[in-house]
Design an enzyme around this catalytic site. Structure first.
Site, mmCIF file in Angstrom:
data_model
loop_
_atom_site.group_PDB
_atom_site.id
_atom_site.type_symbol
_atom_site.label_atom_id
_atom_site.label_comp_id
_atom_site.label_asym_id
_atom_site.label_seq_id
_atom_site.Cartn_x
_atom_site.Cartn_y
_atom_site.Cartn_z
ATOM 1 N N ASP A 1 16.274 34.902 57.499
ATOM 2 C CA ASP A 1 15.676 35.117 56.181
ATOM 3 C C ASP A 1 14.158 34.946 56.210
ATOM 4 O OD1 ASP A 1 18.310 35.382 55.431
ATOM 5 O OD2 ASP A 1 18.467 33.350 54.629
ATOM 6 N N CYS B 1 40.312 42.472 35.404
ATOM 7 C CA CYS B 1 41.141 41.297 35.120
ATOM 8 C C CYS B 1 40.798 40.714 33.744
ATOM 9 C CB CYS B 1 41.010 40.271 36.244
ATOM 10 S SG CYS B 1 42.342 39.048 36.266
ATOM 11 N N TYR B 2 40.116 39.564 33.688
ATOM 12 C CA TYR B 2 39.701 39.030 32.384
ATOM 13 C C TYR B 2 38.864 40.062 31.646
ATOM 14 C CZ TYR B 2 37.615 35.977 28.853
ATOM 15 O OH TYR B 2 37.218 35.417 27.663
ATOM 16 N N GLU C 1 37.507 44.347 43.997
ATOM 17 C CA GLU C 1 36.392 43.896 44.826
ATOM 18 C C GLU C 1 36.818 43.114 46.055
ATOM 19 O OE1 GLU C 1 36.648 40.723 41.482
ATOM 20 O OE2 GLU C 1 37.277 42.785 41.880
ATOM 21 N N GLY D 1 37.620 36.128 35.266
ATOM 22 C CA GLY D 1 37.244 34.780 34.851
ATOM 23 C C GLY D 1 38.474 33.922 34.632
ATOM 24 N N LYS E 1 22.655 38.757 52.145
ATOM 25 C CA LYS E 1 22.377 38.483 53.556
ATOM 26 C C LYS E 1 22.501 39.739 54.421
ATOM 27 C CE LYS E 1 21.721 35.215 56.773
ATOM 28 N NZ LYS E 1 20.720 34.142 56.703
ATOM 29 N N HIS F 1 42.006 42.982 41.084
ATOM 30 C CA HIS F 1 40.635 42.786 41.571
ATOM 31 C C HIS F 1 40.325 43.807 42.665
ATOM 32 C CE1 HIS F 1 39.481 39.001 39.556
ATOM 33 N NE2 HIS F 1 40.786 38.775 39.541
#
Length: 522
Positions: free
Chosen positions: A236, A88-89, A181, A61, A378, A179
């Site tokens: 979708d 992180c945060y 991710e 964040g 997605k 991070h």
């Protein structure tokens, strides 16, 4: 569809406003772990009790834990007895709340690539790491942890982050300053996989299982009532329609509105697939004259979008009113739509462009919603489409905007320009397919420019339209970069368009990234 989620072990991601929080969820889903993102303001003691997570991740964040009123998770999250990973945060807030210390930057801020080396202590969290030396990671922090909380050990360090990876094995609390991710941390997914494994996740979140559970849930939700679905022809709404049809059969009716702004052969392709191949009841409404008539003389892009969106709702309502006994409206809402509908800060955001969908229909029509894809990203929707047997060529289609070719035709829209655009676009996509590039590209199209240029063909002078080719690579459409075609490909494509499409005598290639540009031209 929440009952489906409750049948799986659940990972809770508490969001503190990081721009890449969605990537944490995507990585977890890729590991067949069901997860949900919730902003920290919504995570109360009662919420934790109801959600009953098997593990928790605290996101990054932009705030500083040293500022008054900075975001915090409830203290109860550390009393659940489940594994927790702070990123992180998330690491800093964990240390601040558990007895460690965080300090301002003072020369220890890190932004960008860094390298983490192993410390003396080891843990399963880092299995597969450091096999070839230090690991590359992506740092983005100003503050830093200057003292770890009681019970924690150091597993990895970097030059500016002596506590880059820490853990309390007894409580199964872990934290990283970087991070994992993002793809800039090459072995970040392995770290997240290790975390989910030590948390005991079964890895049972698969599209095969989801298909069966979703069908069962749709039958329970709809009962013996009828459902209508606004079919755009995109992935979708198509996957949602086929899934619901598998659940309730003939009690689903799809409405496909041809607004005259589709690509070459697209209306025929959609109708053939749903009416002929899947035998799904389908109303194919050709309303091109209505849409093009209302758009005549309009050049402002935002006005175009609003006209198309309003007309779509009016037309859909007209045809839906002909379906007797319909009590449910099906929508292809995805999980990113759900996440983005809950603002982290609660503040307003700038409108870049209006979005065209059927989101305004339920209140107007008094129908109940069926949203069988609202828990999926997605790529998961595409996987579900494959499970349902949709053609590979259809599942892998590039995104196509609701307003269609209207936003690829800057300036006033005319039937002549649309016909030129359709032909040029068909040539460009054919070229991409011939060269085996279609699946490498996120989205590709032609825009016809509101300008004519002088040219020479044979011995004669021409004065025709210029067009721009656009092709981008992206993960989720939020950011994008242009595709690096060879000059040979571009030259060959330009020659084909000019020779095969009357009305165009000049071809350009758009090499703008997003940001600062958008993918579409309007």
């Amino acid at each position: 569809m929440k009952d489906i989620a409750r049948s799986h072990d659940r990972l809770l991601i508490i969001d503190f406003g990081s721009q890449v929080t969605q990537l944490i969820a995507r990585r977890a889903r890729e590991l067949n772990v069901y997860c949900e993102i919730h902003p920290y303001q919504k995570v109360t003691d009662a919420f934790l009790h109801d959600f009953a997570p098997k593990a928790v991740i605290l996101s990054g964040g932009p705030a500083s834990v040293l500022d008054e009123g900075s975001p915090r998770p409830p203290a109860a999250v550390f009393e659940l007895g489940v594994p927790i990973l702070g990123i992180c945060y998330g690491q800093q807030v964990m240390m601040q709340m558990l007895g460690g210390r965080v300090e301002r930057g003072h020369g220890t801020a890190e932004f960008g690539r860094a390298f983490v080396s192993p410390a003396r202590a080891k843990d399963r969290l880092l299995e597969g790491w450091f096999e070839n030396g230090p690991e590359q990671v992506w740092m983005s922090h100003g503050d830093h942890v200057s003292a770890i909380a009681p019970g924690f050990e150091v597993y990895g360090t970097s030059p500016n982050a002596p506590f880059a990876v820490i853990g309390d094995p007894a409580r199964r609390f872990f934290a990283v300053q970087f991070h994992p991710e993002v793809h800039h941390t090459p072995r970040g997914t392995r770290l997240l996989q290790n975390f989910t494994r030590l948390a005991g996740f079964a890895g049972d979140w698969t599209m095969g299982a989801y298909r069966e559970e979703a069908i069962r849930r749709i039958r329970q939700e709809v009962g013996d009532k009828r459902v209508i679905c606004g079919l755009s022809g995109g992935v979708d709404s198509s996957v949602a329609a086929v899934l619901i049809h598998e659940a309730i059969g003939e009690r689903l009716t799809c409405v496909f509105v041809d607004h005259g702004l589709l690509r070459q052969g697209e209306a025929e392709e959609v109708v053939a697939m749903f009416r002929d191949h899947y035998n799904i009841p389908l109303i194919a409404a050709d309303e091109s004259e209505l849409f093009l008539g209302k758009l005549e003389g309009v050049s402002d892009p935002e006005t175009k979008r609003k006209i198309i969106g309003r007309l779509f709702i009016d037309v859909f309502q007209k045809y839906a009113g002909e379906i007797e006994g319909a009590e449910f409206l099906a929508q292809g809402t995805l999980y990113p739509d759900v996440i983005e509908s809950v603002s982290f800060s609660g503040g307003p955001s700038v409108t870049i462009k209006s979005h065209h969908n059927v989101g305004g229909l339920p209140e107007k029509m008094g129908l109940n919603l069926v949203e069988p894809l609202r828990e999926l990203f997605k790529d998961e929707v595409r996987a579900l489409g494959r499970e349902l047997g949709l053609p590979k060529s259809f599942i892998g289609r590039h995104p196509f905007p609701g307003p269609g070719l209207a936003i690829r035709c800057p300036g006033e829209i005319t039937r002549e320009k649309l016909e030129i655009l359709r032909k040029a676009d068909a040539v460009f996509i054919d070229q991409i397919r011939r060269h085996g590039l279609y699946d490498e590209i996120w989205q590709a199209f032609v825009a016809i420019l509101p300008v004519k240029t002088v040219g020479v063909m044979g011995d004669g002078r021409t004065y025709d339209y210029a067009c721009a080719l656009r092709a981008v690579t992206s993960v989720d459409g939020m950011t994008a970069d242009y595709y690096p075609f060879t000059h040979e490909f571009l030259g060959e494509t330009a020659t084909r368009i000019i020779n095969e499409v009357p009305g165009i005598n000049r071809v350009t290639y758009d090499i703008t990234s997003k940001p600062p540009g958008t993918i579409e031209w309007e």
